[in-house]
Design an enzyme around this catalytic site. Structure first.
Site, PDB file in Angstrom:
ATOM      1  N   LYS A  81       0.864  -1.179   0.000  1.00 42.33           N
ATOM      2  CA  LYS A  81       0.000   0.000   0.000  1.00 42.33           C
ATOM      3  C   LYS A  81       0.903   1.231   0.000  1.00 42.33           C
ATOM      4  CE  LYS A  81      -4.135  -1.874   0.390  1.00 42.33           C
ATOM      5  NZ  LYS A  81      -5.220  -1.649  -0.581  1.00 42.33           N
TER       6      LYS A  81
ATOM      7  N   ASP B  89      -0.450  -0.396  -4.427  1.00 46.54           N
ATOM      8  CA  ASP B  89      -1.867  -0.012  -4.466  1.00 46.54           C
ATOM      9  C   ASP B  89      -2.017   1.327  -3.745  1.00 46.54           C
ATOM     10  OD1 ASP B  89      -4.610   0.201  -4.459  1.00 46.54           O
ATOM     11  OD2 ASP B  89      -4.995  -1.673  -3.385  1.00 46.54           O
TER      12      ASP B  89
ATOM     13  N   GLU C  32      -1.787  -0.206  -8.864  1.00 49.80           N
ATOM     14  CA  GLU C  32      -3.240  -0.339  -8.657  1.00 49.80           C
ATOM     15  C   GLU C  32      -3.854   0.994  -8.230  1.00 49.80           C
ATOM     16  OE1 GLU C  32      -4.095  -3.728  -6.196  1.00 49.80           O
ATOM     17  OE2 GLU C  32      -6.167  -3.129  -5.829  1.00 49.80           O
TER      18      GLU C  32
ATOM     19  N   ASP D 133      -9.107  -0.932  -9.657  1.00 46.88           N
ATOM     20  CA  ASP D 133      -9.886  -1.598  -8.611  1.00 46.88           C
ATOM     21  C   ASP D 133     -11.162  -0.762  -8.415  1.00 46.88           C
ATOM     22  OD1 ASP D 133     -10.972  -2.329  -6.126  1.00 46.88           O
ATOM     23  OD2 ASP D 133      -9.086  -2.424  -5.056  1.00 46.88           O
TER      24      ASP D 133
ATOM     25  N   GLY E  43      -9.311  -8.585  -2.451  1.00 44.74           N
ATOM     26  CA  GLY E  43      -9.831  -8.978  -1.140  1.00 44.74           C
ATOM     27  C   GLY E  43     -10.322  -7.755  -0.382  1.00 44.74           C
TER      28      GLY E  43
END
Ligand code: OSB
Ligand code: MG
Length: 370
Positions: free
Chosen positions: A163, A188, A213, A238, A290
């Site tokens: 992240k 991400d 992402e 996403d 997820g």
């Protein structure tokens, strides 16, 4: 299948460690489970909304209200031939895709159980196993992040996702890449940047990331196309993808070259199946995201990941990375090759620990009683 009752319950589960992203920290999960009872038997689904409206506008509480007051009444007493008919039945409600997904997925679960088939077979899955990666939250410092990466690689996980957020990005990637020159590595951003940050992403181009992402706004496709044009590294969307139409728009505009499919975000198995088929036909690698799910949501994710479009490692990892005890039996495990084997048992493929579920239930409502 005739819908006889819709029961919604909230369970409380505490993550073993806090999970931090660019939109905040989560540790205590408030998860809604839906049990759908039909003339063919019952099935379970999970609402993947967060506690606050930060990843998406939906929350645990909005889903509770919308399920109880609007979605349950649209399906109760209806006789629907296929789980894919649920989307049409619930179409009068705009948005609230995670709430819708819990009902639709429960119908898929009920039908799989009734037919004596594991859910992945009913969905038309062809893969016998799915490979797993891990999503690592923001860490207090680089040393603790590097220790975590080492631990996850030793456990067999096949891709590491970091992240990132402004100020916590390039240095993390540099440190992990320097230590592990050959691993599959991704980042991400959960929408934490703007187009003005293009120079940062061009710099990240030098670190061999498999994809970046959701760098830009959660409700934006066009600007991702403008960024993708300037980068070698594929963008993976996403937050921006809610339907097959979104996927088509993103791919045709050149806004991404990889897609993360999440069951809740796309309103359930029916739409997820359409998106993965489109991805497979257009050479867009897809993978299963997820949402810090309990065992029920996790089992649905595993079944979905058996479809042929899911060619990259997903974020669906072992139960023991999240919970002291999961609500299913056996819990989800990942082998030393970083793979999860498709369950052979009918329905969800995992047994529910009903006593434990009852023990951690904080509220429950049978929507048909209203
Ligand atoms: O962006 O993929 C995301 C968790 C909550 C909300 C959004 C995301 C995530 C994760 C965690 O990355 C994935 C997982 O381990 O379940
Ligand atoms: Mg994401």
């Amino acid at each position: 299948m005739k819908i006889e009752s819709v029961e919604v319950r909230e369970i409380a589960l505490r993550l073993l460690t806090p999970f931090e992203t660019s939109f905040g920290v989560t540790q205590n999960r408030r998860i809604l489970l839906v049990e759908l009872t039909t003339d063919l038997g019952s099935g379970w689904g999970e609402v993947t909304a967060g506690e606050g409206p930060f990843y998406s506008p939906e929350t645990t509480d909005t889903a509770w209200l919308v399920l109880r007051d609007f979605l349950a009444p649209l399906v109760l007493q209806r006789d629907l031939a296929e789980p894919s008919d649920f989307a049409d039945a619930m179409a009068p409600v705009r948005g609230h895709d995670m709430a819708k997904a819990a009902i639709e997925n429960a119908a898929w679960c009920a039908l799989a159980t009734y037919r004596g088939l594991p859910l992945h077979r009913l969905l038309g899955g062809t893969l016998q196993e799915t490979t797993s990666g891990v999503s690592l939250g923001l860490h207090p410092n680089i040393d603790s992040l590097l220790r975590k990466v080492e631990e996850e690689l030793a456990a067999g996980y096949r891709r590491i996702k970091l992240k990132i957020m402004p100020g916590k990005d390039l240095l993390l990637v540099q440190a992990v890449r320097k230590r592990y020159p050959d691993i599959s590595l991704t980042v991400d951003a959960n929408s934490a940047y703007t187009l003005q940050d293009a120079p940062l992403f061009k710099e990240l181009d030098h670190y061999g990331l498999s994809y970046i992402e959701q760098p830009l706004a959660w409700n934006e496709i066009y600007q991702h196309a403008a960024l993708q044009q300037q980068l070698e590294t594929p963008i993976c969307l996403d937050e921006s993808i809610h339907s097959l139409r979104d996927a088509q728009a993103a791919v045709e505009l050149g806004a991404c070259r990889v897609i993360n499919i999440k069951l809740g975000r796309v309103s359930g198995h029916t739409e997820a199946r359409r998106i993965q088929r489109y991805c497979a036909e257009h050479g867009i690698p897809a993978w299963c995201g997820g949402m810090l799910e309990s065992g029920i949501g996790r089992a649905h994710n595993i079944a979905m990941s058996s479809l042929p479009g899911f060619v990259l490692p997903g974020d669906v990892s072992a139960s023991n990375r999240y919970w002291k005890e999961d609500i299913i039996e056996p819990e989800v495990s990942v082998n030393s090759q970083g793979a999860i084997t498709m369950p052979a048992a009918p329905g969800l493929g995992f047994a529910l620990r009903r006593d434990y579920i009852d023990q951690i239930t904080v509220r429950k409502e049978n929507c048909s009683a209203r």
